[in-house]
Motif scaffolding. Structure first.
Motif, PDB file in Angstrom:
ATOM      1  N   TYR A 113       0.821  -1.219   0.000  1.00 38.70           N
ATOM      2  CA  TYR A 113       0.000   0.000   0.000  1.00 38.70           C
ATOM      3  C   TYR A 113       0.853   1.267   0.000  1.00 38.70           C
ATOM      4  CZ  TYR A 113      -3.756  -3.191   1.395  1.00 38.70           C
ATOM      5  OH  TYR A 113      -4.667  -4.224   1.457  1.00 38.70           O
ATOM      6  N   GLN A 114       2.163   1.123  -0.188  1.00 41.90           N
ATOM      7  CA  GLN A 114       3.035   2.288  -0.095  1.00 41.90           C
ATOM      8  C   GLN A 114       3.967   2.390  -1.301  1.00 41.90           C
ATOM      9  OE1 GLN A 114       4.853   1.458   3.826  1.00 41.90           O
ATOM     10  NE2 GLN A 114       3.687   3.193   4.617  1.00 41.90           N
ATOM     11  N   VAL A 115       4.480   3.605  -1.504  1.00 38.85           N
ATOM     12  CA  VAL A 115       5.562   3.811  -2.457  1.00 38.85           C
ATOM     13  C   VAL A 115       6.794   4.214  -1.661  1.00 38.85           C
ATOM     14  CG1 VAL A 115       4.064   4.464  -4.374  1.00 38.85           C
ATOM     15  CG2 VAL A 115       4.943   6.241  -2.842  1.00 38.85           C
ATOM     16  N   LYS A 116       7.936   3.797  -2.150  1.00 38.06           N
ATOM     17  CA  LYS A 116       9.212   4.146  -1.521  1.00 38.06           C
ATOM     18  C   LYS A 116       9.844   5.272  -2.329  1.00 38.06           C
ATOM     19  CE  LYS A 116      13.834   2.211  -0.669  1.00 38.06           C
ATOM     20  NZ  LYS A 116      14.678   1.001  -0.810  1.00 38.06           N
ATOM     21  N   VAL A 117      10.154   6.373  -1.660  1.00 37.47           N
ATOM     22  CA  VAL A 117      10.759   7.517  -2.333  1.00 37.47           C
ATOM     23  C   VAL A 117      12.165   7.730  -1.777  1.00 37.47           C
ATOM     24  CG1 VAL A 117      10.605   9.985  -2.808  1.00 37.47           C
ATOM     25  CG2 VAL A 117       8.526   8.592  -2.748  1.00 37.47           C
ATOM     26  N   THR A 118      13.134   7.779  -2.663  1.00 40.78           N
ATOM     27  CA  THR A 118      14.532   7.983  -2.284  1.00 40.78           C
ATOM     28  C   THR A 118      14.952   9.393  -2.698  1.00 40.78           C
ATOM     29  OG1 THR A 118      14.991   5.635  -2.627  1.00 40.78           O
ATOM     30  CG2 THR A 118      16.886   7.125  -2.517  1.00 40.78           C
ATOM     31  N   PHE A 119      15.515  10.122  -1.754  1.00 43.55           N
ATOM     32  CA  PHE A 119      16.002  11.476  -2.022  1.00 43.55           C
ATOM     33  C   PHE A 119      17.525  11.455  -1.997  1.00 43.55           C
ATOM     34  CE2 PHE A 119      11.890  11.984   0.140  1.00 43.55           C
ATOM     35  CZ  PHE A 119      11.200  12.765  -0.780  1.00 43.55           C
ATOM     36  N   ARG A 120      18.142  12.071  -3.015  1.00 44.29           N
ATOM     37  CA  ARG A 120      19.599  12.125  -3.098  1.00 44.29           C
ATOM     38  C   ARG A 120      20.058  13.571  -3.269  1.00 44.29           C
ATOM     39  NH1 ARG A 120      19.871   7.156  -7.480  1.00 44.29           N
ATOM     40  NH2 ARG A 120      19.501   5.468  -5.973  1.00 44.29           N
ATOM     41  N   VAL A 121      21.276  13.830  -2.824  1.00 43.15           N
ATOM     42  CA  VAL A 121      21.843  15.167  -2.967  1.00 43.15           C
ATOM     43  C   VAL A 121      23.253  15.031  -3.530  1.00 43.15           C
ATOM     44  CG1 VAL A 121      22.724  15.218  -0.587  1.00 43.15           C
ATOM     45  CG2 VAL A 121      22.293  17.374  -1.804  1.00 43.15           C
ATOM     46  N   THR A 122      23.626  15.921  -4.464  1.00 40.36           N
ATOM     47  CA  THR A 122      24.969  15.902  -5.051  1.00 40.36           C
ATOM     48  C   THR A 122      25.587  17.294  -4.980  1.00 40.36           C
ATOM     49  OG1 THR A 122      24.129  16.332  -7.287  1.00 40.36           O
ATOM     50  CG2 THR A 122      24.353  14.028  -6.627  1.00 40.36           C
ATOM     51  N   ASP A 131      24.699  14.046   4.091  1.00 40.35           N
ATOM     52  CA  ASP A 131      24.633  13.933   2.635  1.00 40.35           C
ATOM     53  C   ASP A 131      24.238  12.530   2.170  1.00 40.35           C
ATOM     54  OD1 ASP A 131      26.897  12.515   3.237  1.00 40.35           O
ATOM     55  OD2 ASP A 131      28.281  13.776   2.080  1.00 40.35           O
ATOM     56  N   GLU A 132      23.789  11.708   3.095  1.00 42.00           N
ATOM     57  CA  GLU A 132      23.354  10.360   2.729  1.00 42.00           C
ATOM     58  C   GLU A 132      21.963  10.395   2.089  1.00 42.00           C
ATOM     59  OE1 GLU A 132      24.184  11.156   5.845  1.00 42.00           O
ATOM     60  OE2 GLU A 132      26.132  10.196   6.184  1.00 42.00           O
ATOM     61  N   GLU A 133      21.651   9.322   1.364  1.00 43.34           N
ATOM     62  CA  GLU A 133      20.299   9.188   0.825  1.00 43.34           C
ATOM     63  C   GLU A 133      19.283   9.215   1.961  1.00 43.34           C
ATOM     64  OE1 GLU A 133      20.913   6.367  -3.150  1.00 43.34           O
ATOM     65  OE2 GLU A 133      19.916   5.577  -1.366  1.00 43.34           O
ATOM     66  N   LYS A 134      18.146   9.785   1.692  1.00 43.21           N
ATOM     67  CA  LYS A 134      17.036   9.760   2.640  1.00 43.21           C
ATOM     68  C   LYS A 134      15.891   8.997   1.983  1.00 43.21           C
ATOM     69  CE  LYS A 134      18.172  14.155   4.942  1.00 43.21           C
ATOM     70  NZ  LYS A 134      18.424  13.624   6.290  1.00 43.21           N
ATOM     71  N   VAL A 135      15.293   8.091   2.744  1.00 44.33           N
ATOM     72  CA  VAL A 135      14.208   7.261   2.213  1.00 44.33           C
ATOM     73  C   VAL A 135      12.942   7.538   3.013  1.00 44.33           C
ATOM     74  CG1 VAL A 135      13.372   4.908   1.848  1.00 44.33           C
ATOM     75  CG2 VAL A 135      15.766   5.471   1.391  1.00 44.33           C
ATOM     76  N   ALA A 136      11.849   7.702   2.311  1.00 47.92           N
ATOM     77  CA  ALA A 136      10.555   7.917   2.954  1.00 47.92           C
ATOM     78  C   ALA A 136       9.503   7.047   2.272  1.00 47.92           C
ATOM     79  CB  ALA A 136      10.159   9.385   2.886  1.00 47.92           C
ATOM     80  N   TYR A 137       8.481   6.687   3.021  1.00 44.37           N
ATOM     81  CA  TYR A 137       7.395   5.875   2.486  1.00 44.37           C
ATOM     82  C   TYR A 137       6.096   6.675   2.562  1.00 44.37           C
ATOM     83  CZ  TYR A 137      10.602   1.913   2.776  1.00 44.37           C
ATOM     84  OH  TYR A 137      11.675   1.076   2.603  1.00 44.37           O
ATOM     85  N   PHE A 138       5.347   6.618   1.477  1.00 44.93           N
ATOM     86  CA  PHE A 138       4.083   7.342   1.412  1.00 44.93           C
ATOM     87  C   PHE A 138       2.984   6.356   1.026  1.00 44.93           C
ATOM     88  CE2 PHE A 138       7.522  10.278   0.530  1.00 44.93           C
ATOM     89  CZ  PHE A 138       7.257  11.310   1.429  1.00 44.93           C
ATOM     90  N   THR A 184       2.311   6.543  -8.092  1.00 50.93           N
ATOM     91  CA  THR A 184       1.712   5.209  -8.024  1.00 50.93           C
ATOM     92  C   THR A 184       2.785   4.132  -7.914  1.00 50.93           C
ATOM     93  OG1 THR A 184       1.668   5.076 -10.440  1.00 50.93           O
ATOM     94  CG2 THR A 184      -0.319   5.913  -9.349  1.00 50.93           C
ATOM     95  N   ALA A 185       4.063   4.542  -7.981  1.00 50.04           N
ATOM     96  CA  ALA A 185       5.182   3.590  -7.897  1.00 50.04           C
ATOM     97  C   ALA A 185       6.363   4.275  -7.207  1.00 50.04           C
ATOM     98  CB  ALA A 185       5.577   3.113  -9.287  1.00 50.04           C
ATOM     99  N   ASP A 186       7.379   3.472  -6.864  1.00 53.91           N
ATOM    100  CA  ASP A 186       8.574   4.015  -6.224  1.00 53.91           C
ATOM    101  C   ASP A 186       9.221   5.077  -7.107  1.00 53.91           C
ATOM    102  OD1 ASP A 186       8.017   2.139  -4.303  1.00 53.91           O
ATOM    103  OD2 ASP A 186       9.709   0.829  -4.786  1.00 53.91           O
ATOM    104  N   ALA A 187       9.931   6.023  -6.464  1.00 52.75           N
ATOM    105  CA  ALA A 187      10.545   7.100  -7.230  1.00 52.75           C
ATOM    106  C   ALA A 187      11.840   7.551  -6.564  1.00 52.75           C
ATOM    107  CB  ALA A 187       9.576   8.284  -7.351  1.00 52.75           C
ATOM    108  N   VAL A 188      12.693   8.215  -7.359  1.00 52.70           N
ATOM    109  CA  VAL A 188      13.954   8.764  -6.873  1.00 52.70           C
ATOM    110  C   VAL A 188      14.009  10.235  -7.285  1.00 52.70           C
ATOM    111  CG1 VAL A 188      16.465   8.674  -6.976  1.00 52.70           C
ATOM    112  CG2 VAL A 188      15.131   6.546  -7.054  1.00 52.70           C
ATOM    113  N   TYR A 189      14.337  11.100  -6.329  1.00 59.14           N
ATOM    114  CA  TYR A 189      14.496  12.528  -6.614  1.00 59.14           C
ATOM    115  C   TYR A 189      15.904  12.952  -6.190  1.00 59.14           C
ATOM    116  CZ  TYR A 189       9.415  12.721  -7.168  1.00 59.14           C
ATOM    117  OH  TYR A 189       8.120  12.513  -7.599  1.00 59.14           O
ATOM    118  N   THR A 190      16.543  13.778  -7.030  1.00 59.45           N
ATOM    119  CA  THR A 190      17.910  14.214  -6.730  1.00 59.45           C
ATOM    120  C   THR A 190      17.982  15.744  -6.729  1.00 59.45           C
ATOM    121  OG1 THR A 190      18.835  12.238  -7.778  1.00 59.45           O
ATOM    122  CG2 THR A 190      20.327  14.105  -7.442  1.00 59.45           C
ATOM    123  N   TYR A 191      18.545  16.255  -5.642  1.00 53.72           N
ATOM    124  CA  TYR A 191      18.812  17.698  -5.586  1.00 53.72           C
ATOM    125  C   TYR A 191      20.282  17.892  -5.946  1.00 53.72           C
ATOM    126  CZ  TYR A 191      19.156  22.543  -4.102  1.00 53.72           C
ATOM    127  OH  TYR A 191      19.342  23.903  -4.095  1.00 53.72           O
TER     128      TYR A 191
END
Length: 199
Positions: A113-122, A131-138, A184-191
């Motif tokens: 019932y959740q999506v996994k979202v990974t946040f990255r910074v460069t 500066d590590e990846e951050k993971v959140a579930y929605f 509707t699915a897992d995603a990765v976002y990078t700043y």
């Protein structure tokens, strides 16, 4: 059933010192074989994730295995459903399946019932200095508000970035806007911090 030989009414009783013989046949009915109620704890594909529980009941007697089939605390798994009759008459061996689904992040909500979202910074760090990846579930919901595998999740929490660039870099931007994104699915976002322009 008992059978034997007996003297007729006109027969004489045996004289002193004589013997009288008789035979008997006794038939005892065998008790009915016990019935086994087996409870399986499995994942959604039917694979075992915890030891089976077996309850023995006299045949054709009432049974109730509600307590034995109660939800177990299994790390990284959460109860989903039960298939089979927890109460009834033990007329034959019975199989009950208690299904569990994964809860990897152990937040009490099934991963399906959740999506996994990974946040990255460069080229820099998050505003908190890491500066590590951050993971959140929605959690995904249908429009009427019920959790659903085919529902939509809204990204309502995004890590702050932009104030801690590496040397030679300045505040940048996200590759895609994560805030309030409908997923509707897992995603990765990078700043990404951008090279600093020297004037």
């Amino acid at each position: 059933v008992i059978t034997g030989a007996a003297a007729d009414a006109d027969d004489k009783l045996p004289e002193n010192g004589s013997s009288f013989s008789a035979s008997a046949e006794i038939t005892v009915a065998n008790p009915p074989a016990p019935v086994m109620i087996t409870i399986h704890f499995v994942d959604e594909d039917g694979n075992q994730i915890a030891e089976d529980t077996t309850v023995t009941v006299n045949k054709n007697r009432a049974y109730d295995v509600t307590e034995e089939a109660a939800e177990k605390q299994i790390r990284k798994w959460i109860y989903d459903r039960t298939e089979g009759n927890l109460t009834g008459i033990a007329d034959e061996n019975k199989e009950i399946y208690v299904y569990y689904t994964q809860d990897i992040n152990e937040d009490g909500i099934a991963d399906k019932y959740q999506v996994k979202v990974t946040f990255r910074v460069t080229n820099g760090a998050w505003d908190d200095g890491t500066d590590e990846e951050k993971v959140a579930y929605f959690t995904k919901f249908h429009a009427e508000g019920s959790m659903a595998e085919d529902g939509t999740a809204i990204v309502d929490t995004v890590p702050a970035a932009g104030n801690r660039p590496d040397s030679g870099y300045a505040a940048g931007d996200w590759d895609a806007v994560p805030s309030h994104a409908a997923l509707t699915a897992d995603a990765v976002y990078t700043y990404t911090y951008i090279p600093q322009v020297i004037q």
